[in-house]
Write an enzyme that holds these catalytic residues in place. Structure first.
Site, PDB file in Angstrom:
ATOM      1  N   PRO A  87     -17.117  -2.664 -15.293  1.00 39.46           N
ATOM      2  CA  PRO A  87     -18.377  -2.188 -14.536  1.00 39.46           C
ATOM      3  C   PRO A  87     -19.086  -3.631 -14.316  1.00 39.46           C
ATOM      4  CG  PRO A  87     -18.087  -0.633 -16.170  1.00 39.46           C
ATOM      5  CD  PRO A  87     -17.171  -1.773 -16.483  1.00 39.46           C
ATOM      6  N   GLU A 114     -15.120   1.081 -26.090  1.00 37.97           N
ATOM      7  CA  GLU A 114     -16.396   0.374 -25.666  1.00 37.97           C
ATOM      8  C   GLU A 114     -16.230  -0.992 -24.810  1.00 37.97           C
ATOM      9  OE1 GLU A 114     -19.570   1.519 -25.905  1.00 37.97           O
ATOM     10  OE2 GLU A 114     -18.623   3.411 -26.178  1.00 37.97           O
ATOM     11  N   ARG A 152      -1.219  -2.017   0.383  1.00 35.39           N
ATOM     12  CA  ARG A 152      -1.372  -1.465   1.758  1.00 35.39           C
ATOM     13  C   ARG A 152      -1.366  -2.843   2.593  1.00 35.39           C
ATOM     14  NH1 ARG A 152      -2.846   3.517   3.322  1.00 35.39           N
ATOM     15  NH2 ARG A 152      -3.929   2.768   4.991  1.00 35.39           N
ATOM     16  N   ASP A 167      -7.847   0.590   9.487  1.00 33.36           N
ATOM     17  CA  ASP A 167      -8.431   1.464   8.584  1.00 33.36           C
ATOM     18  C   ASP A 167      -9.848   1.410   8.410  1.00 33.36           C
ATOM     19  OD1 ASP A 167      -6.223   2.767   7.343  1.00 33.36           O
ATOM     20  OD2 ASP A 167      -5.849   1.114   5.658  1.00 33.36           O
TER      21      ASP A 167
END
Length: 230
Positions: A87, A114, A152, A167
Site C-alpha cells: 500500500p 504485517e 493485455r 480499453d
C-alpha cells in the site's frame, strides 16, 4: 514476458493463470508465470518465514532471509524489473502498465501478515507498487492485477491487440458504450448511428460518448484530459 512471483501461496497464482485469456497466453508462449515459495528457502526446520516485530506490536513480520535467498536464486534477464506489492507504493495505472509491458521479465514480491522486514527493501531495492488506498490480506491479488493488465498489452494475449488500445484509460478517457444483439431489448434500442455502416460517423459518435461518459463518471480524468487538449 516472464513473471516470477514470490508468494507463500503459489496455488493462488497458479489457479488464476490457468483460466481464460491468461491460460491461452501461457499455452501460446506469450507469457510465462512462475510462483516461488520463500518457505522453501527458510533455514528453520519448521519452515517458519515470519516472527514477532522488534519493539512490540500486533501481528507477525516476514523475515528477510527466506525472501532474499529466494529472490537471489531467480535467474534474472537483462531486461528485468523487481516490484513489491505494498500500500506504500506508487499507484498502479494504465501508464505504468504500458511501461512495464516493455520489459522481458518482472519479479513480483507478495507480502503477507504485517508486511516485510525493512531489510528486504534495503537489499533487493524493488519498485514499490500499490493497487489502491486499501489493505488486503496478501499481495497475491494485487500481483495478479498487474499480471493481467500488463499481459493485455503484449501482442498475442488478446485476439486483437486493438482491443487493448480501445480499453478505458488507454487515451485518458473511459471506454464508449458497447452493444450487441438484439437491436431492441425491453424497449432499449441500439443507437442508430451504430447500424448505418458509416465508420466515420461511428468513430465520431464513440469519441463523443467517451468524452461525455468520462465527464459524468470521472470528472478528475476528464479535467486531466481536457487540460492536455489545450
Amino acid at each position: 514476458m516472464r513473471y516470477d512471483v514470490l508468494t507463500l501461496f503459489p496455488e493462488l497464482i497458479e489457479a488464476y493463470i490457468h483460466c481464460s485469456i491468461m491460460k491461452r497466453a501461457v499455452n501460446d508462449n506469450v507469457i510465462e508465470v512462475f510462483a516461488h515459495n520463500p518457505r522453501e528457502y527458510t533455514l528453520d526446520k519448521h519452515k517458519k518465514v515470519d516472527d514477532t516485530p522488534y519493539g512490540g506490536g500486533a501481528g507477525m513480520v516476514l523475515m528477510p532471509q527466506p525472501y532474499v535467498d529466494c529472490y537471489e536464486d531467480i535467474q534474472k534477464y537483462d531486461s528485468c524489473v523487481t516490484l513489491m506489492m505494498t500500500p506504500q507504493g506508487e499507484p498502479f495505472s494504465d501508464r505504468m502498465s504500458d511501461e512495464l509491458s516493455k520489459y522481458s521479465q518482472l519479479i513480483i514480491l507478495c507480502g503477507h501478515y504485517e508486511g516485510f522486514d525493512e531489510r528486504i527493501r534495503d537489499i533487493i531495492k524493488p519498485k514499490e507498487v500499490s493497487v489502491g488506498d486499501f489493505v488486503l490480506t496478501g499481495g497475491e491479488l494485487p500481483a495478479l492485477c498487474l499480471i493481467d493488465s500488463i499481459s493485455r498489452k503484449i501482442n498475442g494475449t488478446l485476439g486483437k491487440i486493438e482491443s487493448a488500445h480501445d480499453d478505458s484509460f488507454s487515451d485518458g478517457l473511459l471506454e464508449y458504450p458497447q452493444y450487441t444483439k438484439p437491436r431492441n431489448y425491453r424497449g432499449y434500442e441500439v443507437p442508430e448511428v451504430l447500424l448505418n455502416g458509416n465508420h466515420k460517423l461511428i468513430s465520431e459518435y464513440r469519441q463523443e460518448q467517451k468524452i461525455e461518459r468520462t465527464k459524468q463518471k470521472r470528472p478528475d480524468l476528464y479535467n486531466k484530459w481536457s487540460e492536455k487538449q489545450k
